[in-house]
Scaffold this motif. Structure first.
Motif, short mmCIF file in Angstrom:
data_model
loop_
_atom_site.label_atom_id
_atom_site.label_comp_id
_atom_site.label_asym_id
_atom_site.label_seq_id
_atom_site.Cartn_x
_atom_site.Cartn_y
_atom_site.Cartn_z
N ARG A 254 0.84 -1.20 0.00
CA ARG A 254 0.00 0.00 0.00
C ARG A 254 0.87 1.25 0.00
O ARG A 254 0.66 2.18 -0.77
CB ARG A 254 -0.92 -0.04 1.22
N LYS A 255 1.87 1.27 0.87
CA LYS A 255 2.77 2.43 0.94
C LYS A 255 3.54 2.61 -0.36
O LYS A 255 3.70 3.73 -0.85
CB LYS A 255 3.74 2.29 2.12
N ALA A 256 4.03 1.52 -0.94
CA ALA A 256 4.80 1.60 -2.19
C ALA A 256 3.93 2.11 -3.34
O ALA A 256 4.35 2.99 -4.10
CB ALA A 256 5.39 0.23 -2.54
N LEU A 257 2.72 1.58 -3.45
CA LEU A 257 1.83 2.03 -4.54
C LEU A 257 1.39 3.47 -4.33
O LEU A 257 1.38 4.27 -5.27
CB LEU A 257 0.62 1.11 -4.66
N THR A 258 1.05 3.82 -3.09
CA THR A 258 0.64 5.19 -2.79
C THR A 258 1.74 6.18 -3.16
O THR A 258 1.47 7.21 -3.78
CB THR A 258 0.27 5.33 -1.29
N GLU A 259 2.96 5.88 -2.81
CA GLU A 259 4.08 6.77 -3.15
C GLU A 259 4.33 6.82 -4.65
O GLU A 259 4.60 7.89 -5.21
CB GLU A 259 5.35 6.35 -2.42
N ALA A 260 4.21 5.68 -5.33
CA ALA A 260 4.41 5.65 -6.78
C ALA A 260 3.34 6.49 -7.49
O ALA A 260 3.65 7.27 -8.40
CB ALA A 260 4.37 4.21 -7.29
N VAL A 261 2.09 6.37 -7.05
CA VAL A 261 1.00 7.15 -7.66
C VAL A 261 1.19 8.63 -7.34
O VAL A 261 1.07 9.49 -8.22
CB VAL A 261 -0.38 6.65 -7.16
N ARG A 262 1.48 8.94 -6.08
CA ARG A 262 1.65 10.34 -5.67
C ARG A 262 2.75 11.03 -6.48
O ARG A 262 2.57 12.12 -7.00
CB ARG A 262 1.97 10.44 -4.17
N SER A 263 3.86 10.36 -6.65
CA SER A 263 4.99 10.99 -7.35
C SER A 263 4.68 11.18 -8.84
O SER A 263 5.13 12.15 -9.44
CB SER A 263 6.27 10.17 -7.17
N ARG A 264 3.91 10.27 -9.43
CA ARG A 264 3.56 10.41 -10.85
C ARG A 264 2.38 11.36 -11.06
O ARG A 264 2.25 11.96 -12.12
CB ARG A 264 3.23 9.04 -11.43
N TRP A 265 1.52 11.48 -10.08
CA TRP A 265 0.31 12.29 -10.20
C TRP A 265 0.57 13.75 -9.85
O TRP A 265 -0.18 14.64 -10.24
CB TRP A 265 -0.77 11.68 -9.29
N LEU A 266 1.68 14.02 -9.17
CA LEU A 266 2.01 15.37 -8.73
C LEU A 266 2.04 16.38 -9.89
O LEU A 266 1.38 17.42 -9.85
CB LEU A 266 3.36 15.37 -8.00
N MET A 267 2.78 16.08 -10.95
CA MET A 267 2.93 17.02 -12.06
C MET A 267 1.60 17.26 -12.80
O MET A 267 1.25 18.42 -13.04
CB MET A 267 4.02 16.56 -13.03
N PRO A 268 0.84 16.21 -13.17
CA PRO A 268 -0.44 16.48 -13.82
C PRO A 268 -1.39 17.31 -12.96
O PRO A 268 -2.09 18.19 -13.47
CB PRO A 268 -1.02 15.09 -14.09
N VAL A 269 -1.40 17.05 -11.65
CA VAL A 269 -2.27 17.83 -10.76
C VAL A 269 -1.84 19.28 -10.72
O VAL A 269 -2.66 20.20 -10.89
CB VAL A 269 -2.30 17.23 -9.33
N MET A 270 -0.57 19.53 -10.51
CA MET A 270 -0.09 20.91 -10.41
C MET A 270 -0.28 21.67 -11.73
O MET A 270 -0.69 22.83 -11.72
CB MET A 270 1.37 20.95 -9.96
N LEU A 271 0.01 21.02 -12.85
CA LEU A 271 -0.22 21.66 -14.15
C LEU A 271 -1.71 21.96 -14.36
O LEU A 271 -2.08 23.04 -14.81
CB LEU A 271 0.31 20.80 -15.29
N SER A 272 -2.55 20.99 -14.02
CA SER A 272 -3.99 21.20 -14.18
C SER A 272 -4.48 22.36 -13.32
O SER A 272 -5.26 23.19 -13.78
CB SER A 272 -4.75 19.92 -13.79
N LEU A 273 -4.02 22.42 -12.08
CA LEU A 273 -4.45 23.50 -11.20
C LEU A 273 -3.99 24.85 -11.73
O LEU A 273 -4.75 25.83 -11.72
CB LEU A 273 -3.94 23.26 -9.79
N GLY A 274 -2.77 24.91 -12.22
CA GLY A 274 -2.27 26.16 -12.80
C GLY A 274 -3.05 26.56 -14.04
O GLY A 274 -3.46 27.72 -14.20
N PHE A 275 -3.29 25.59 -14.93
CA PHE A 275 -4.07 25.87 -16.14
C PHE A 275 -5.49 26.31 -15.79
O PHE A 275 -6.04 27.22 -16.42
CB PHE A 275 -4.14 24.64 -17.05
#
Length: 167
Positions: free
Chosen positions: A44-65
């Protein structure tokens, strides 16, 4: 009629960023989070961290856009239409804007790594639920605002004077 290319680009930017942010939130709450329950704590911790690290950039770009395109879109609407003639427009827009800021904060906190938002990440089920429902309400408000009958600014067209035919 000339196409408003910049307006179209900002509209696409807004819609695609909203799809990414809202769709990602709904996916994470309804599919990913329940799937984590069948995993060991280590997995759970490994998958959560993998998703969080990959999802960070799309989320931040989307919020900025969303922020940039949303401000552009409302500025263009204010220039073209008399929104003050619609009694509910500005109050609903104000609610929409405040909801958007709340959603952006929660989304950034859920993908971030900062100490100050650890409690939000630790209770991600609650915050994903809240963010999902806030986003759904925001989309519904957006639909109402989009469908509002907006009067154009500028002089009202006058009827041509009726001229009596010569006698």
């Amino acid at each position: 009629m000339l196409l408003d290319i910049l307006g179209i680009v900002f509209r696409w930017m807004h819609i695609l960023a909203a799809i990414t942010a809202v769709g990602g939130t709904i996916f994470m709450r309804t599919a990913l989070l329940p799937s984590l329950a069948v995993m060991s704590e280590e997995q759970r911790k490994a998958l959560t961290e993998a998703v969080r690290s990959r999802w960070l950039m799309p989320v931040m770009l989307s919020l900025g856009f969303l922020l940039v395109s949303g401000l552009y879109n409302i500025a263009m609407l204010e220039i073209k239409y008399k929104l003050s003639d619609i009694p509910y427009y500005h109050p609903l827009f104000g609610i929409k804007f405040l909801l958007a800021l709340m959603i952006m904060y929660i989304a950034a906190a859920l993908v971030g790594r900062g100490k100050s938002t650890e409690k939000i990440r630790a209770n991600s089920r609650f915050w994903l639920n809240l963010n999902m429902w806030l986003a759904i309400v925001l989309v519904m408000i957006s639909g109402v605002l989009r469908m509002a009958d907006k009067p154009l600014k500028g002089p009202k067209p006058t009827e041509p004077a009726v001229v009596a035919p010569p006698a």
